[in-house]
Design a protein around this motif. Structure first.
Motif, PDB file in Angstrom:
ATOM      1  N   PHE A  24      15.254 -29.517  28.208  1.00 25.44           N
ATOM      2  CA  PHE A  24      15.943 -30.755  28.560  1.00 25.44           C
ATOM      3  C   PHE A  24      16.757 -31.281  27.379  1.00 25.44           C
ATOM      4  O   PHE A  24      17.916 -31.694  27.536  1.00 25.44           O
ATOM      5  CB  PHE A  24      14.910 -31.790  28.998  1.00 25.44           C
ATOM      6  N   ILE A  25      16.158 -31.275  26.191  1.00 25.08           N
ATOM      7  CA  ILE A  25      16.880 -31.702  24.988  1.00 25.08           C
ATOM      8  C   ILE A  25      18.110 -30.830  24.774  1.00 25.08           C
ATOM      9  O   ILE A  25      19.208 -31.322  24.465  1.00 25.08           O
ATOM     10  CB  ILE A  25      15.949 -31.643  23.758  1.00 25.08           C
ATOM     11  N   SER A  26      17.945 -29.515  24.943  1.00 19.25           N
ATOM     12  CA  SER A  26      19.055 -28.594  24.709  1.00 19.25           C
ATOM     13  C   SER A  26      20.194 -28.827  25.687  1.00 19.25           C
ATOM     14  O   SER A  26      21.375 -28.812  25.300  1.00 19.25           O
ATOM     15  CB  SER A  26      18.547 -27.151  24.830  1.00 19.25           C
ATOM     16  N   VAL A  27      19.870 -29.037  26.958  1.00 13.91           N
ATOM     17  CA  VAL A  27      20.914 -29.273  27.960  1.00 13.91           C
ATOM     18  C   VAL A  27      21.679 -30.552  27.648  1.00 13.91           C
ATOM     19  O   VAL A  27      22.925 -30.597  27.721  1.00 13.91           O
ATOM     20  CB  VAL A  27      20.291 -29.334  29.370  1.00 13.91           C
ATOM     21  N   LEU A  28      20.956 -31.619  27.304  1.00 11.45           N
ATOM     22  CA  LEU A  28      21.636 -32.883  26.969  1.00 11.45           C
ATOM     23  C   LEU A  28      22.520 -32.738  25.729  1.00 11.45           C
ATOM     24  O   LEU A  28      23.657 -33.221  25.701  1.00 11.45           O
ATOM     25  CB  LEU A  28      20.599 -33.980  26.745  1.00 11.45           C
ATOM     26  N   GLN A  29      21.996 -32.075  24.708  1.00 10.72           N
ATOM     27  CA  GLN A  29      22.792 -31.890  23.504  1.00 10.72           C
ATOM     28  C   GLN A  29      24.052 -31.097  23.791  1.00 10.72           C
ATOM     29  O   GLN A  29      25.147 -31.447  23.312  1.00 10.72           O
ATOM     30  CB  GLN A  29      21.960 -31.192  22.431  1.00 10.72           C
ATOM     31  N   ALA A  30      23.909 -30.022  24.568  1.00 11.64           N
ATOM     32  CA  ALA A  30      25.086 -29.223  24.906  1.00 11.64           C
ATOM     33  C   ALA A  30      26.101 -30.049  25.692  1.00 11.64           C
ATOM     34  O   ALA A  30      27.319 -29.980  25.441  1.00 11.64           O
ATOM     35  CB  ALA A  30      24.664 -27.996  25.713  1.00 11.64           C
ATOM     36  N   GLY A  31      25.622 -30.835  26.642  1.00  7.14           N
ATOM     37  CA  GLY A  31      26.528 -31.676  27.413  1.00  7.14           C
ATOM     38  C   GLY A  31      27.262 -32.692  26.555  1.00  7.14           C
ATOM     39  O   GLY A  31      28.479 -32.891  26.699  1.00  7.14           O
ATOM     40  N   PHE A  32      26.541 -33.354  25.653  1.00  3.51           N
ATOM     41  CA  PHE A  32      27.178 -34.334  24.768  1.00  3.51           C
ATOM     42  C   PHE A  32      28.178 -33.666  23.832  1.00  3.51           C
ATOM     43  O   PHE A  32      29.249 -34.228  23.540  1.00  3.51           O
ATOM     44  CB  PHE A  32      26.101 -35.063  23.965  1.00  3.51           C
ATOM     45  N   LEU A  33      27.847 -32.483  23.317  1.00  2.00           N
ATOM     46  CA  LEU A  33      28.751 -31.793  22.399  1.00  2.00           C
ATOM     47  C   LEU A  33      30.031 -31.391  23.101  1.00  2.00           C
ATOM     48  O   LEU A  33      31.142 -31.580  22.558  1.00  2.00           O
ATOM     49  CB  LEU A  33      28.047 -30.561  21.811  1.00  2.00           C
ATOM     50  N   PHE A  34      29.933 -30.843  24.309  1.00  2.00           N
ATOM     51  CA  PHE A  34      31.145 -30.488  25.054  1.00  2.00           C
ATOM     52  C   PHE A  34      31.966 -31.739  25.362  1.00  2.00           C
ATOM     53  O   PHE A  34      33.201 -31.740  25.256  1.00  2.00           O
ATOM     54  CB  PHE A  34      30.772 -29.773  26.355  1.00  2.00           C
ATOM     55  N   GLY A  35      31.286 -32.804  25.749  1.00  2.00           N
ATOM     56  CA  GLY A  35      32.008 -34.055  26.028  1.00  2.00           C
ATOM     57  C   GLY A  35      32.736 -34.579  24.812  1.00  2.00           C
ATOM     58  O   GLY A  35      33.884 -35.061  24.912  1.00  2.00           O
ATOM     59  N   GLY A  55      38.781 -28.885  24.030  1.00  2.00           N
ATOM     60  CA  GLY A  55      37.682 -28.764  24.979  1.00  2.00           C
ATOM     61  C   GLY A  55      37.785 -27.495  25.811  1.00  2.00           C
ATOM     62  O   GLY A  55      36.770 -26.819  26.070  1.00  2.00           O
ATOM     63  N   LEU A  56      38.993 -27.143  26.217  1.00  2.15           N
ATOM     64  CA  LEU A  56      39.182 -25.908  26.985  1.00  2.15           C
ATOM     65  C   LEU A  56      38.825 -24.686  26.150  1.00  2.15           C
ATOM     66  O   LEU A  56      38.294 -23.695  26.672  1.00  2.15           O
ATOM     67  CB  LEU A  56      40.633 -25.817  27.483  1.00  2.15           C
ATOM     68  N   CYS A  57      39.107 -24.755  24.849  1.00  4.00           N
ATOM     69  CA  CYS A  57      38.723 -23.645  23.974  1.00  4.00           C
ATOM     70  C   CYS A  57      37.206 -23.474  23.937  1.00  4.00           C
ATOM     71  O   CYS A  57      36.689 -22.358  23.821  1.00  4.00           O
ATOM     72  CB  CYS A  57      39.245 -23.888  22.551  1.00  4.00           C
ATOM     73  N   GLY A  58      36.504 -24.605  24.034  1.00  2.55           N
ATOM     74  CA  GLY A  58      35.040 -24.542  24.008  1.00  2.55           C
ATOM     75  C   GLY A  58      34.461 -23.891  25.248  1.00  2.55           C
ATOM     76  O   GLY A  58      33.298 -23.452  25.242  1.00  2.55           O
TER      77      GLY A  58
END
Length: 570
Positions: free
Chosen positions: A146-157, A167-170
């Motif tokens: 759960f922590i990993s999914v949230l962190q990944a979502g925030f980083l992409f955002g 962002g598209l490069c990511g």
């Protein structure tokens, strides 16, 4: 026959029930994780600001303030992650406790016939190692994922906020991740279920061999049991190799996918900065965000294996509930304790009836002995009389109500089945006896033990278990429970078979004295029991072929008379 396994939808529903049961803890954990993920965005963003400020000639004090902010965000993230994991672990432990209670309740609610046909190994594995696996997933795996999914979502955002093109490069590795993960998940569930099933079969084979060690030795079956064990180990090894092969194919793809976004960010970001589309600080911040994705992705995919194992274990645990048959809902109260068997047929396998057109009336207060050769259907008839199983055709009624449809409490007040098989629970003699009569005092317990001649149990506080008592003592303890339970009808399925002749004779006489005025149905291999009965039913080939008193059957010179002469050595 194996216990069922829940499908994917049922497993998801079970997981959601565990989450909803502790909704407040989940909300707290989500909030803390969101704050921790947000705090993790501060350092790369401030570092990008520092690059831009230095390029623009900002004073040292400004750079120092920004650097101090990086330290502050780092400390805040550390504390929030620690708090989030603590909240997640507390949720996991509470969910695990609830799951253990649920498994015990469901296991106790399983019909006896289902447990016997499924075997103890499968149920033991599901209630021990499978529960432990789900516990590890809930306590450790789920919070980390759960922590990993949230962190990944925030980083992409955050990268998209810096610039949509960055962002598209990511997202350049997204197709690879999607396709490889889909390929893995479509195969992993069945593979892990097969591995868990192989573990259950190994446990079942080992338990059966250990329990029947004397029989194995007496019949010279050692090599066959060893060969059977080797075959199950080979199958288990193959299932483990299968899951390992899936991981070995998936993980390298994930490792390559980590490097793709960083490489794309540097190349595309450099070109965009050269054309004054984005600032250098934005490129650095975005690249650091992509680099930070490495940690949550590693954790996510590291725990993906545990999630698959935990999902398979939860499916097996949920399958225990699927095997629970809803309990009787009839509220009828039998008008008396007269047992009537009418036109009963029963089969363990379709098309193979072990009881055929059985008719029998057991009068209130009589002692009926059921005798016959091994495999004739004696124990099956006893189980039907005790309400353990229901007939395929016909009716088994007590006081006009089908026995198998009585509510559990009402059934226990009417009929109790005592078999050769017994269990001594870990605890004191008092603990074992109080299961039959929770409100019985010490005097009543000692009287019950005296009735079955259990002289070894003078101390009610003596600690006992299956290993500390020999078979005769364990069976005396089971008979003492019957005395305390005080049912109106008792079905004894060779209940004294493991006692020595002297002790068995004394126990049978004592039981007869205690059960005066009650109905006793004795399935006996010692014909002395039949000799003392009011009537004897001789069953052979699934049919009652003779029914009368001992003297009448001996005088008739039929099947029973031949059995009696053989037993007498005449």
């Amino acid at each position: 026959m194996r216990l069922p396994v829940a499908d994917a939808a049922g497993t998801r529903r079970a997981a959601l029930r565990l989450v909803r049961a502790d909704g407040r803890a989940v909300v707290v954990a989500v909030l803390l994780n969101c704050l921790a993920a947000a705090a993790g965005l501060g350092a790369p963003w401030l570092l990008g600001r520092i690059v831009n400020e230095v390029r623009d000639g900002a004073p040292v004090s400004t750079v120092d303030a920004l650097a101090l902010g990086i330290v502050g965000f780092g400390l805040a993230q550390l504390l929030l992650i620690r708090s989030a994991r603590y909240a997640g672990h507390r949720f996991g432990e509470r969910a695990l406790s609830s799951l253990r209670e649920q498994v015990v309740d469901r296991a106790l609610a399983l019909p006896t016939a289902v447990v016997e046909r499924a075997g103890t190994g499968d149920l033991m594995t599901r209630s021990s190692s499978d529960v432990s696996t789900v516990g590890t997933t809930l306590r450790d795996g789920l919070p980390e994922v759960f922590i990993s999914v949230l962190q990944a979502g925030f980083l992409f955002g955050a990268v998209f906020v810096l610039h949509p093109l960055l962002g598209l490069c990511g997202l350049v590795a997204s197709p690879v991740l999607w396709l490889s993960t889909r390929w893995y998940l479509r195969r992993a569930r069945d593979a892990y279920l097969a591995e868990a099933r192989a573990n259950s079969e190994q446990a079942e084979h080992l338990a059966a061999t250990a329990q029947g060690a004397r029989t194995v030795e007496a019949l010279g079956l050692q090599r066959r049991r060893i060969t059977g064990g080797d075959e199950r180990i080979t199958i288990g090894f193959a299932t483990k190799t299968r899951t390992l092969a899936l991981r070995n194919a998936w993980f390298p793809v994930l490792d390559v996918s980590h490097a793709l976004p960083v490489t794309a960010m540097l190349l595309a970001g450099g070109w965009l900065h050269a054309h004054d589309v984005v600032s250098l600080g934005a490129v650095i911040s975005a690249t650091l965000y992509m680099w930070q994705l490495h940690e949550p992705f590693d954790r996510l995919f590291q725990w993906a294996d545990q999630l698959q194992t935990g999902g398979a274990a939860l499916a097996r645990i949920e399958g225990v509930g699927a095997a629970v048959v809803p309990g009787p809902t009839r509220t009828d109260v039998p008008v008396d304790d007269r047992l009537v068997v009418s036109g009963v047929h029963y089969a363990y396998r379709e098309g193979h009836d072990v009881l055929v057109d059985v008719d029998l009336v057991v009068r209130t207060g009589e002692r009926l002995a059921i005798v016959g050769p091994s495999g004739a259907g004696k124990s099956t008839l006893g189980r039907l009389l005790a309400g353990v199983d229901a007939p395929r055709l016909g009716r088994v009624e007590v006081g006009g109500v089908p026995v198998a449809e009585l509510a559990p409490d009402e059934l226990r007040r009417r009929v109790v089945l005592v078999t050769q098989e017994h269990h001594v629970f870990l605890g004191t003699v008092r603990d074992n006896l109080s299961m039959a009569a929770p409100h019985a005092d010490d005097d009543a317990m000692r009287a019950a033990l005296s009735t079955v001649d259990a002289r070894w149990a003078d101390d009610l506080d003596r600690e006992v278990d299956d290993r500390s008592l020999d078979p005769a003592q364990a069976q005396q303890l089971a008979l003492a429970r019957v005395v305390l339970a005080d049912p109106h009808t008792v079905v004894l399925d060779e209940a004294t078979a493991l006692l020595d002749p002297t002790t068995a004779r004394h126990a049978e006489r004592a039981m007869a004295a205690v059960l005066a005025g009650r109905t006793v149905i004795a399935i006996a291999h010692r014909l002395r029991t039949a000799h003392d009965a009011d009537r004897v039913a001789v069953i052979d080939g699934g049919r009652i072929i003779e029914l009368a008193s001992h003297d009448e059957l001996v005088a008739a010179h039929g099947v029973y008379a031949a059995l009696w002469r053989s037993w007498q050595g005449v």
